[in-house]
Design an enzyme around this catalytic site. Structure first.
Site, short mmCIF file in Angstrom:
data_model
loop_
_atom_site.label_atom_id
_atom_site.label_comp_id
_atom_site.label_asym_id
_atom_site.label_seq_id
_atom_site.Cartn_x
_atom_site.Cartn_y
_atom_site.Cartn_z
N CYS A 180 10.27 4.77 11.44
CA CYS A 180 11.20 5.77 11.96
C CYS A 180 11.82 7.17 10.84
O CYS A 180 11.42 7.14 10.36
CB CYS A 180 12.97 5.14 12.04
N GLU A 223 9.62 3.74 6.36
CA GLU A 223 9.50 4.08 7.51
C GLU A 223 9.18 3.47 9.13
O GLU A 223 9.19 3.77 9.72
CB GLU A 223 9.18 5.64 7.99
N SER A 224 9.23 2.02 8.52
CA SER A 224 8.34 1.13 9.39
C SER A 224 6.97 0.83 9.42
O SER A 224 6.73 0.29 7.84
CB SER A 224 8.51 1.35 11.18
N SER A 240 -8.38 -6.52 10.12
CA SER A 240 -7.27 -6.12 10.36
C SER A 240 -6.22 -5.95 9.75
O SER A 240 -6.01 -6.76 7.85
CB SER A 240 -6.01 -7.84 10.87
N HIS A 258 -6.34 -2.66 13.92
CA HIS A 258 -7.42 -4.20 14.87
C HIS A 258 -9.22 -2.91 14.36
O HIS A 258 -9.16 -2.51 15.79
CB HIS A 258 -6.85 -4.35 15.38
#
Lengths: 139, 139
Positions: free
Chosen positions: B83, B62-63, B55, B68
């Site tokens: 974003c 930007e986020s 993981s 996984h």
């Protein structure tokens, strides 16, 4: 067809800006939701942006919780991605709604990793796979 | 209505197990995809599970990017949440497909944070909001 993962998308609106812009509150709320869901924390990480907004991820044994906040719009984007059979998605959602004092919450749930195999061919985590099929919303 | 974020969900199938179970390869592939997209890394984190699976999350300005893997099924679940107006989602997807040598890839894209406000009321990151509306797939 069986799903390996379950992905809950939450859109929280009308949250107080002071909560969404407070990295300590965001972290506390996320970790409370992880605990409420029954998941196990591996690694949390939170970051505050200038002039405002917080992003955070909690890697859990069962995948991850993530959050991105836009305090100026009272909006938070939450994702809960899980595998396994011990995660209470409704408890996670309610804990997040309460923690961010959301005026409204939209929920979407997706099955991830839909394997085109007969069930007897899927030998990994059979109980969780059974429960994840269709991404049950009643647990 | 305008969207604050754009969320790309990728389902990668028929990937070589040795790639999906190698945390160094997973990290390298994710960071290459972040770079290909034009995003800026804030914090990467990767975790290897026993007996198998990785993981990982890369928090970006930007986020985030997340992954996984289920090596035993040749499957990887990828999410790219952004974003801003500088992120090339197609470049990210192609980089991930190539890095994991996926036999097939399914893509879904969602607009996140759909604000029920007229455009003139949304004064934050106007250019990015304009481009994120409808979560364009041509950039």
């Amino acid at each position: 067809m069986k799903a390996l993962g379950c992905h809950l998308i939450l859109e929280l609106y009308d949250c107080p800006a002071r909560l969404l812009d407070d990295p300590d509150h965001v972290a506390e709320t996320m970790l409370e939701a992880v605990e409420a869901s029954g998941a196990t924390v591996i690694q949390p990480f939170f970051h505050q942006f200038a002039p405002q907004g917080v992003s955070g991820v909690v890697i859990i044994s069962e995948s991850h919780f993530s959050v991105h906040t836009w305090p100026e719009y009272g909006y938070a984007a939450l994702d809960v991605f899980t595998c396994g059979d011990v995660i209470d998605m409704d408890a996670a959602a309610e804990s997040l709604r309460r923690g961010f004092e959301a005026g409204s919450m939209q929920k979407m749930m997706f099955s991830r990793g839909m394997l085109d195999l007969p069930p007897e061919m899927i030998h990994h985590k059979p109980e969780s796979l059974e429960k994840a099929a269709g991404c049950r919303t009643d647990n």
